[in-house]
Write a protein that holds these residues in place. Structure first.
Motif, PDB file in Angstrom:
ATOM      1  N   GLY A 169       1.880  11.035 -16.112  1.00  0.00           N
ATOM      2  CA  GLY A 169       2.867  12.231 -15.646  1.00  0.00           C
ATOM      3  C   GLY A 169       3.561  11.927 -14.188  1.00  0.00           C
ATOM      4  N   SER A 170       4.357  12.845 -13.888  1.00  0.00           N
ATOM      5  CA  SER A 170       5.111  12.923 -12.574  1.00  0.00           C
ATOM      6  C   SER A 170       4.394  12.669 -11.275  1.00  0.00           C
ATOM      7  N   VAL A 171       4.474  11.942 -10.409  1.00  0.00           N
ATOM      8  CA  VAL A 171       3.711  11.894  -9.164  1.00  0.00           C
ATOM      9  C   VAL A 171       4.735  12.145  -8.016  1.00  0.00           C
ATOM     10  N   PRO A 172       4.286  12.963  -7.050  1.00  0.00           N
ATOM     11  CA  PRO A 172       4.977  13.306  -5.713  1.00  0.00           C
ATOM     12  C   PRO A 172       5.565  12.113  -5.180  1.00  0.00           C
ATOM     13  N   LEU A 173       6.649  11.812  -4.772  1.00  0.00           N
ATOM     14  CA  LEU A 173       7.043  10.991  -3.817  1.00  0.00           C
ATOM     15  C   LEU A 173       6.283  10.392  -2.725  1.00  0.00           C
ATOM     16  N   PRO A 174       5.910   9.121  -2.579  1.00  0.00           N
ATOM     17  CA  PRO A 174       4.931   8.798  -1.372  1.00  0.00           C
ATOM     18  C   PRO A 174       5.670   9.092   0.031  1.00  0.00           C
TER      19      PRO A 174
ATOM     20  N   LEU B   8      -2.932  14.480  -1.891  1.00  0.00           N
ATOM     21  CA  LEU B   8      -3.937  13.632  -2.352  1.00  0.00           C
ATOM     22  C   LEU B   8      -4.493  14.335  -3.292  1.00  0.00           C
ATOM     23  N   PRO B   9      -5.046  15.600  -3.271  1.00  0.00           N
ATOM     24  CA  PRO B   9      -5.752  16.362  -4.493  1.00  0.00           C
ATOM     25  C   PRO B   9      -4.932  16.176  -5.612  1.00  0.00           C
ATOM     26  N   HIS B  10      -3.725  16.404  -5.538  1.00  0.00           N
ATOM     27  CA  HIS B  10      -2.742  16.252  -6.860  1.00  0.00           C
ATOM     28  C   HIS B  10      -2.458  15.125  -7.325  1.00  0.00           C
ATOM     29  N   VAL B  11      -2.335  14.198  -6.610  1.00  0.00           N
ATOM     30  CA  VAL B  11      -1.910  12.728  -6.868  1.00  0.00           C
ATOM     31  C   VAL B  11      -2.884  11.891  -7.444  1.00  0.00           C
TER      32      VAL B  11
ATOM     33  N   ASP C 238      10.665   3.581   4.035  1.00  0.00           N
ATOM     34  CA  ASP C 238      10.380   5.151   4.306  1.00  0.00           C
ATOM     35  C   ASP C 238      11.010   5.889   2.912  1.00  0.00           C
ATOM     36  N   PHE C 239      10.124   6.346   2.005  1.00  0.00           N
ATOM     37  CA  PHE C 239      10.553   6.756   0.924  1.00  0.00           C
ATOM     38  C   PHE C 239      11.339   8.272   1.005  1.00  0.00           C
ATOM     39  N   ARG C 240      11.283   8.791   2.200  1.00  0.00           N
ATOM     40  CA  ARG C 240      11.810  10.147   2.438  1.00  0.00           C
ATOM     41  C   ARG C 240      13.416   9.854   2.455  1.00  0.00           C
ATOM     42  N   GLU C 241      14.041   8.669   2.691  1.00  0.00           N
ATOM     43  CA  GLU C 241      15.367   8.379   2.564  1.00  0.00           C
ATOM     44  C   GLU C 241      15.883   8.447   1.096  1.00  0.00           C
TER      45      GLU C 241
ATOM     46  N   ARG D  40       0.924  -1.251   0.189  1.00  0.00           N
ATOM     47  CA  ARG D  40      -0.101   0.179  -0.066  1.00  0.00           C
ATOM     48  C   ARG D  40       0.773   1.415  -0.079  1.00  0.00           C
ATOM     49  N   ILE D  41       0.587   2.081  -0.902  1.00  0.00           N
ATOM     50  CA  ILE D  41       1.160   3.416  -1.105  1.00  0.00           C
ATOM     51  C   ILE D  41       0.669   4.512  -0.079  1.00  0.00           C
ATOM     52  N   ASN D  42       1.488   5.286   0.773  1.00  0.00           N
ATOM     53  CA  ASN D  42       0.816   6.260   1.417  1.00  0.00           C
ATOM     54  C   ASN D  42       1.520   7.511   1.116  1.00  0.00           C
TER      55      ASN D  42
END
Length: 294
Positions: free
Chosen positions: A216-221, A144-147, A202-205, A136-138
């Motif tokens: 198109g490009s999606v913000p990193l979860p 969320l409105p943009h994703v 943790d994708f922030r790493e 599950r992608i969080n």
């Protein structure tokens, strides 16, 4: 047991640095608790020392299945390279098969008189695989409105992860690989076949990384929650011995699970020690040519 110790010492009298210790205390790999073993053997093999734990049964009847199961359980816990059971009366067919299945060597007292008694007759392979069950992608709530419009109609297998190095991988393949990397964690050491485990990635790493969808490009979860299933199969590969020139011997067998021919080559040095090398090739030809230059 004294005759077994004598036989082992006699067989290793040409191997400089070899040690034969009766009634030794060997620690268990996981608990660290010391356990008594009938004979502990150290054999120099090139750049390392081969450590063998030996249990002796000096009885008039062959070792049977229940007894070998107890010995296997004990020997597999010890911090040695492999275990060996020596029996004066030999072994039943089912006991031998069970020992082979677990990579425990079986010998008679007469066999340990052979200088090469300690060379393995089988190799135990541990096939491990991690299956990604689902994930599950969080995303952050404010994104969320943009994703959501960018993910409309897309599935998890449509998403690509662009790493900071510029390399592009499918997101589900990246998540699957993270599960495999977790197998060396101490808390997962007790996993059994078909067990499942959870992981939060943790994708922030992932500095400089990005996500792409077909739209198109999606913000990193923020992170990904993934469920994995562990698969394990133990395979005992029986080895066939081939003798070559100049003290070189080879032991080969074919792994059905790995689909490889495994070859263990030993070379006798002038000081009595042996160098041991191991290779895995395609299972053809079935026999490895042994040359004196090995």
């Amino acid at each position: 047991m004294e005759n077994v110790v004598t036989a082992i010492e006699r067989s290793l009298n040409r191997v400089e640095g070899a040690k034969v210790i009766p009634n030794a205390s060997i620690r268990e790999r996981i608990s660290g608790v010391g356990r008594q073993v009938d004979v502990y053997v150290e054999i120099p093999t090139g750049t390392r020392i081969l450590r063998v734990g030996v249990e002796v049964r000096d009885e008039v009847v062959p070792v049977d299945l229940p007894e070998i199961e107890q010995l296997i359980t004990k020997l597999k816990k010890l911090d040695v390279d492999y275990g060996c059971v020596v029996s004066r009366a030999g072994f039943t067919a089912t006991a031998t098969a069970e020992a082979d299945r677990h990579g425990v060597e079986t010998r008679t007292i007469a066999e340990v008189e052979n200088p090469d008694w300690w060379l393995a007759t089988s190799i135990l392979l541990n096939h491990r695989r991690v299956e990604l069950v689902h994930f599950r992608i969080n995303f952050r709530p404010e994104e969320l409105p943009h994703v959501m419009p960018l993910l409309a109609g897309a599935t998890a297998t449509d998403l690509q992860l662009v790493l900071g190095s510029g390399e592009t991988v499918m997101l589900h393949e990246f998540v699957a690989s993270q599960g495999t990397r977790q197998l060396d964690r101490p808390e997962l050491s007790a996993l059994k076949d078909q067990d499942t485990f959870l992981l939060t990635i943790d994708f922030r790493e992932l500095t400089g990384a990005g996500l792409k969808s077909p739209l198109g490009s999606v913000p990193l979860p923020q992170d990904v929650h993934a469920l994995y299933r562990f698969h394990q199969r133990i395979e005992s590969v029986k080895l066939t011995a081939y003798e070559g020139p100049n003290g070189i011997n080879a032991f080969t067998g074919v792994s059905s699970g790995w689909k490889k021919q495994l070859t263990l080559v030993t070379k006798l040095n002038t000081d009595g020690t042996r160098n041991i090398s191991f290779v895995a090739d395609d299972p053809t030809p079935q026999k490895t040519v042994i040359a004196s230059s090995c």
